[in-house]
Design an enzyme around this catalytic site. Sequence first.
Site, PDB file in Angstrom:
ATOM      1  N   CYS A 107      12.920   0.125 -49.041  1.00  0.00           N
ATOM      2  CA  CYS A 107      13.956   0.577 -48.135  1.00  0.00           C
ATOM      3  C   CYS A 107      14.930  -0.571 -47.583  1.00  0.00           C
ATOM      4  CB  CYS A 107      13.546   1.207 -47.035  1.00  0.00           C
ATOM      5  SG  CYS A 107      12.408   0.377 -46.246  1.00  0.00           S
ATOM      6  N   HIS A 155     -16.746 -18.454 -52.492  1.00  0.00           N
ATOM      7  CA  HIS A 155     -15.979 -17.046 -52.854  1.00  0.00           C
ATOM      8  C   HIS A 155     -17.775 -16.630 -54.620  1.00  0.00           C
ATOM      9  CE1 HIS A 155     -14.835 -13.117 -55.207  1.00  0.00           C
ATOM     10  NE2 HIS A 155     -13.715 -13.305 -54.261  1.00  0.00           N
TER      11      HIS A 155
END
Length: 659
Positions: free
Chosen positions: A26, A571
């Site tokens: 938008c 990780h």
Amino acid sequence: MKYEKDAAAIIAAVGGDENIASLYHCVTRLRFGLKDTTKVSPEQLKAVPAVVGVNDAGSQYQVIIGNDVPDVHRAIVTALPRLATAEPDPAGAGSSEPTTAEGNLAKRTFARFLDFISGTFAPILPAIAGAGLLKGVLALVNSFGWVDPTSQTYLIFSAIADAVFFFLPVIVAISAARKLGANPYVAGSLGAILVYPALTALLAAGDPVSVLGVPVTAATYSYSVIPALLGVYLLSWVERGLTRVIPSFLKLTVVPMLTLVIVAPITLTLLGPLGTFVGSGIAGGINWALDNGGAPAGFVIGALLPLIIMTGMHYTLVPFILQNLASLGYDKFLPLTYVQTFATAGAVFGLFLRAKNKQIKALSLSTTFTALMGVTEPALYGLALPLRRPLIATMAGAGVGGAVSLGFGVKAYVLAGNGGLPGLPGLVGETFAWALVGIVLSFVVSAVVSFFLKVDESILAPAAAAAPATSTGTASAAGADVTPVAPATLATAPASPAADEIISSPLTGDLLPLDDVPDTTFSQRLVGDGAAIRPTVGIVDSPVDGEVVTVFPTGHAVGLRSDTGVEVLIHVGLDTVTLKGDGFTSRVHAGDRVRIGDRLIDFDLEKIARTHDLVSVVVVTNPDGFSLAPGVSGPVRSGDALIRVSPADTNQTLQETNA
């Protein structure tokens, strides 16, 4: 391309290419339809220089950019060309349901409704806003007597401004079809039927009209939106059903024909009149509250409007605003959006007057001007929301301005699409003076309240300082679930170690270069540089003396900050966030002090290896100012030297140290 690196980082942060179902934008926001919102890394998104903030609006994920959103959108589409034509989920959500335990049917239904409304109207708002602003300018020049309203030139420009509203059912139908995954041109044909001149004349003649013996209620559909929305919703289901049963060689012509033959009569006899009735009823209820609530209602609605806008719920009022403009010639809700805009500008201006931090002061001034021009997201999401008290100031100013607006019956006469200075022509009319009073008061009250409210500038100062350290590179196609250590944790951390610091190995296993990790998010160092280990023991130990900054809820990753300021992300495995914690046990919490060798995580090596690659990474997420020398390959034990972090450049590896 200017935003190529930002686009790559955004793609990775929302879960990678495969997680993106659709994308549009938008005025200030990228609006993603995602398959799984749990794969999004908000912190990683916020670390991208072009990103002002994020907002999870149910099944739609919004990334707030600001004025440059078209350029960022273009860069993402250039990287992923399929998004230029990708249609949202035919079910209407644009993405799969978020996989959260607290989800329920009511919340999902409401999220889908909001997503459908915003997804339909956001793409067409530029056309509506442009035409509305032109109508406002024409009204302004006409009020000053600068033009002859009967001249051909004026009439032609009036037609230019009014055409988009007259044919709104066509435009809405096309946009709604794109959102629902239906054929937009068949849907546009349905919208055109509603405004077809011969049919309009037939219904307006006053004689009974019927189709196949069913009465057709006389109604005017020009300027309307709800009948088209209902009709296209039915069309999307009919089209999908016919597509399943019609042979392939007939689909091109027979499916569109039958779709229109089935849907158009139902729309004219049932859905159109129903939409008109429902729209008029809801608009009437809203208008009753706006007409009779007076100043108290204006204060409450105005004060809540910043929160309403942040959730995207204001889009649900667009159909009724358009209906008011078409039937009444004015709308009383639109002026409240102006006071909210100027209240936001006033709040960050008050922050500018008070702020001590130079970066926050500069950001406050720039977002003040941006907000005055009608774009409030940078101020709202970049300053007011994270600092909290400017948001309170915004609500206070918007409340006062809203009280004046409804108290004196301020009206907007066109949907200008801009609540700032460029949109003021939309308010020109008999109540324009009171509109200006409400706008000025909203700005002044917000600025004063913001100035006198004490703000903790340290909330944003560290993040601003850490912003240049954002990763650069290309996005991960796999969409790895990575979140760097939060920038705000650098508030008290030294800029770099005074001498070499050794990052120990947190795992026992086989060491391999980061380049060999089968995930480009890590191999191309999007979240930092370091090393990779294929573990042979299911234990993660602390590689530094320091503090636990982040423990992921799923237990598959942990972020640490050493006593010298080096931030380390560990990780375990690739894409292991999808296990949702199954096989992982965290032994620490955020804020815990740890020393080298303290246990951080236990994980079931064999269980996880059945479904996921166990290659684990150890990366420094704030590498600026540091020089890293990771080990290259070979066996490594927990506690062995893994990475040398130096304040000066060095090319020395740690193979000798490990030996």
